[in-house]
Design a protein around this motif. Structure first.
Motif, PDB file in Angstrom:
ATOM      1  N   UNK A 185      -6.790  52.469  29.222  1.00  0.00           N
ATOM      2  CA  UNK A 185      -6.906  51.682  30.450  1.00  0.00           C
ATOM      3  C   UNK A 185      -6.556  50.235  30.140  1.00  0.00           C
ATOM      4  N   UNK A 186      -6.037  49.561  31.138  1.00  0.00           N
ATOM      5  CA  UNK A 186      -5.490  48.219  30.933  1.00  0.00           C
ATOM      6  C   UNK A 186      -6.531  47.234  30.393  1.00  0.00           C
ATOM      7  N   UNK A 187      -7.797  47.387  30.799  1.00  0.00           N
ATOM      8  CA  UNK A 187      -8.825  46.420  30.430  1.00  0.00           C
ATOM      9  C   UNK A 187      -9.337  46.590  29.005  1.00  0.00           C
ATOM     10  N   UNK A 188      -9.082  47.735  28.377  1.00  0.00           N
ATOM     11  CA  UNK A 188      -9.563  47.965  27.015  1.00  0.00           C
ATOM     12  C   UNK A 188      -8.760  47.115  26.035  1.00  0.00           C
ATOM     13  N   UNK A 189      -9.419  46.374  25.126  1.00  0.00           N
ATOM     14  CA  UNK A 189      -8.709  45.430  24.252  1.00  0.00           C
ATOM     15  C   UNK A 189      -7.617  46.053  23.399  1.00  0.00           C
ATOM     16  N   UNK A 190      -7.801  47.320  22.967  1.00  0.00           N
ATOM     17  CA  UNK A 190      -6.835  47.949  22.063  1.00  0.00           C
ATOM     18  C   UNK A 190      -6.270  49.233  22.665  1.00  0.00           C
ATOM     19  N   UNK A 191      -6.162  49.272  23.976  1.00  0.00           N
ATOM     20  CA  UNK A 191      -5.599  50.442  24.655  1.00  0.00           C
ATOM     21  C   UNK A 191      -4.109  50.558  24.368  1.00  0.00           C
ATOM     22  N   UNK A 192      -3.556  51.717  24.649  1.00  0.00           N
ATOM     23  CA  UNK A 192      -2.114  51.911  24.529  1.00  0.00           C
ATOM     24  C   UNK A 192      -1.387  50.930  25.435  1.00  0.00           C
ATOM     25  N   UNK A 193      -2.024  50.561  26.559  1.00  0.00           N
ATOM     26  CA  UNK A 193      -1.438  49.594  27.493  1.00  0.00           C
ATOM     27  C   UNK A 193      -1.298  48.222  26.832  1.00  0.00           C
ATOM     28  N   UNK A 194      -2.380  47.748  26.228  1.00  0.00           N
ATOM     29  CA  UNK A 194      -2.353  46.427  25.604  1.00  0.00           C
ATOM     30  C   UNK A 194      -1.368  46.370  24.445  1.00  0.00           C
TER      31      UNK A 194
ATOM     32  N   UNK B  18      -7.375  38.647  18.231  1.00  0.00           N
ATOM     33  CA  UNK B  18      -7.772  37.266  18.515  1.00  0.00           C
ATOM     34  C   UNK B  18      -8.563  37.176  19.816  1.00  0.00           C
ATOM     35  N   UNK B  19      -8.284  38.089  20.751  1.00  0.00           N
ATOM     36  CA  UNK B  19      -8.903  38.026  22.075  1.00  0.00           C
ATOM     37  C   UNK B  19     -10.187  38.843  22.194  1.00  0.00           C
ATOM     38  N   UNK B  20     -10.638  39.417  21.091  1.00  0.00           N
ATOM     39  CA  UNK B  20     -11.817  40.294  21.147  1.00  0.00           C
ATOM     40  C   UNK B  20     -12.920  39.744  20.254  1.00  0.00           C
ATOM     41  N   UNK B  21     -13.804  38.919  20.829  1.00  0.00           N
ATOM     42  CA  UNK B  21     -14.890  38.315  20.055  1.00  0.00           C
ATOM     43  C   UNK B  21     -15.872  39.358  19.534  1.00  0.00           C
ATOM     44  N   UNK B  22     -16.153  40.388  20.322  1.00  0.00           N
ATOM     45  CA  UNK B  22     -17.177  41.356  19.901  1.00  0.00           C
ATOM     46  C   UNK B  22     -16.779  42.044  18.604  1.00  0.00           C
ATOM     47  N   UNK B  23     -15.515  42.403  18.472  1.00  0.00           N
ATOM     48  CA  UNK B  23     -15.083  43.118  17.266  1.00  0.00           C
ATOM     49  C   UNK B  23     -15.193  42.247  16.030  1.00  0.00           C
ATOM     50  N   UNK B  24     -15.163  40.934  16.197  1.00  0.00           N
ATOM     51  CA  UNK B  24     -15.432  39.983  15.104  1.00  0.00           C
ATOM     52  C   UNK B  24     -14.579  40.250  13.876  1.00  0.00           C
ATOM     53  N   UNK B  25     -13.293  40.346  14.058  1.00  0.00           N
ATOM     54  CA  UNK B  25     -12.421  40.710  12.944  1.00  0.00           C
ATOM     55  C   UNK B  25     -11.145  39.882  13.010  1.00  0.00           C
TER      56      UNK B  25
END
Length: 409
Positions: A148-157, A187-194
């Motif tokens: 889905x488009x909103x998921x940070x690491x989706x196939x869409x992104x 860079x856009x995913x603070x929760x993953x902290x990586x």
């Protein structure tokens, strides 16, 4: 009477059939591809051989015969991302990309290595999945990769980020391309902290990594929590990717021992690679064969949400492969990316010592170079990365050149 019929090899074919012939042929090929991939994924002969040999899975050592069930649990606990169908079109209204079958295999392999990095960080290397697993941290990781488009690491992104760098949606990625795209997305995913460092020019520059990971105000993971923690200055957990080309059309045998050694490091996240135009995620080896997770199975798209409904439980199970596959290591494509995860600076320093002792000092032809600082005649990191991506004067990078960037000198 026959004005709408045409003769082909002595057979009369309706005009509308000829018009739709490309689609019919694609359907026929798709059916055969499905039959092949399903057989490949479920053939017991591809499982771990029942011998006394040593098996290495992402830095963990097993006995192939005595530890067979533990090996299978370990493999099944890895996140398995495959082709999907029936998701919201990539690119929005008018797009026909509702499946990534036939082009998304390297994108899925990138998801698998990043997913394993997040599992190692948030759940630990010894974590094991079961059909009953419902912890919030696990579900939070998995939902970041949903179609889905909103998921940070989706196939869409991933596909759209690749398009911004000159790889059109539906175009096949190489190991370099997926490495660079994932580096931008985290860079856009603070929760993953990586953070992701991509080592270029067949060399790992230690202080480049240290400078990247010692970030003021960096975020770090909170175990089984919803929000990241922040500290004034600390080490940002590292996913290290080292793209290489280890031969022209096939792997040079001189590199085989080094590749095996990489799987033994406790920081190992395996290899992204495959066979020609057939991407695979390699997670270990036994003897002269590599063990891999194969994305070439098409499954329906769906969400795990809170995993409270039967359908959500079923979807969750599709992210875990029951049976490992393996191929001779010499059948691997020479274009690969070595993958490592370092949760803290101590892990990274240990990894550097292991690389120096096991991969460089012990090998006649090392896989790559290891140095403290970049030599004066090298380009700045940004320029090297831009060159690897084939950048133009435009602020948006251009097409990635997998061939020129990966070839060993």
């Amino acid at each position: 009477m026959f004005s709408n019929l045409f003769k082909c090899s002595g057979v009369l074919i309706p005009h509308e059939t000829l018009v739709n012939l490309p689609e019919l042929l694609y359907t026929r090929i798709s059916i055969m591809d499905n039959l092949f991939t399903q057989t490949l994924s479920n053939e017991a002969s591809n499982d771990i051989p029942q011998t006394e040999g040593t098996v290495w899975i992402l830095g963990k050592k097993y006995n192939a015969k005595r530890d067979i069930e533990a090996i299978r649990k370990d493999i099944r606990s890895r996140l398995w991302f495959t082709y999907r169908k029936g998701f919201v079109p990539i690119g929005g209204f008018g797009s026909t990309f509702t499946s990534d079958k036939g082009w998304g295999c390297m994108l899925r392999c990138g998801q698998m290595v990043l997913g394993q990095a997040l599992v190692s960080l948030h759940l630990g290397r010894e974590w094991r999945w079961t059909p009953e697993t419902r912890t919030s941290t696990y579900l939070n990781i998995l939902k970041r990769f949903e179609d889905r488009r909103a998921a940070p690491y989706s196939i869409h992104q991933i596909a759209l980020m690749g398009a911004s760098e000159g790889k059109d949606v539906g175009q096949w990625f190489g190991p370099n391309t997926i490495a660079q795209v994932l580096k931008k997305l985290v860079v856009y995913d603070d929760w993953s902290s990586i953070t992701i460092h991509v080592a270029l020019d067949n060399a790992l520059v230690i202080n480049d990594v240290v400078r990247q990971c010692r970030v003021e105000g960096a975020t770090t993971a909170e175990v089984d929590g919803e929000k990241p923690l922040k500290a004034p200055s600390q080490w940002k957990p590292l996913l290290l990717l080292i793209p290489l080309r280890l031969g022209l059309n096939e792997i040079n045998p001189i590199y085989i021992n080094g590749l095996k050694t990489c799987f033994q490091f406790p920081q190992s996240l395996g290899l992204i690679g495959g066979k020609p135009s057939h991407a695979l995620y390699f997670i270990g080896y036994i003897g002269d064969e590599v063990i891999f997770l194969d994305p070439h199975t098409t499954q329906r798209s769906g969400s795990v949400d809170q995993k409270s409904e039967d359908n959500e439980v079923d979807i969750d199970a599709t992210y875990h492969c029951k049976i490992a596959n393996r191929i001779p290591i010499m059948e691997m494509d020479p274009s690969v990316a070595l993958c490592f995860f370092c949760a803290n600076e101590k892990d990274f320093r240990l990894l550097c010592r292991l690389m120096q002792d096991e991969l460089i000092a012990n090998e006649k032809q090392p896989l790559f170079e290891l140095c403290s600082e970049r030599p004066a005649n090298w380009s700045p990191a940004e320029d090297v990365a831009a060159e690897a991506l084939g950048a133009t004067a435009s602020p948006i990078p251009g097409p990635v050149s997998d061939e020129g960037f990966e070839l060993l000198g």
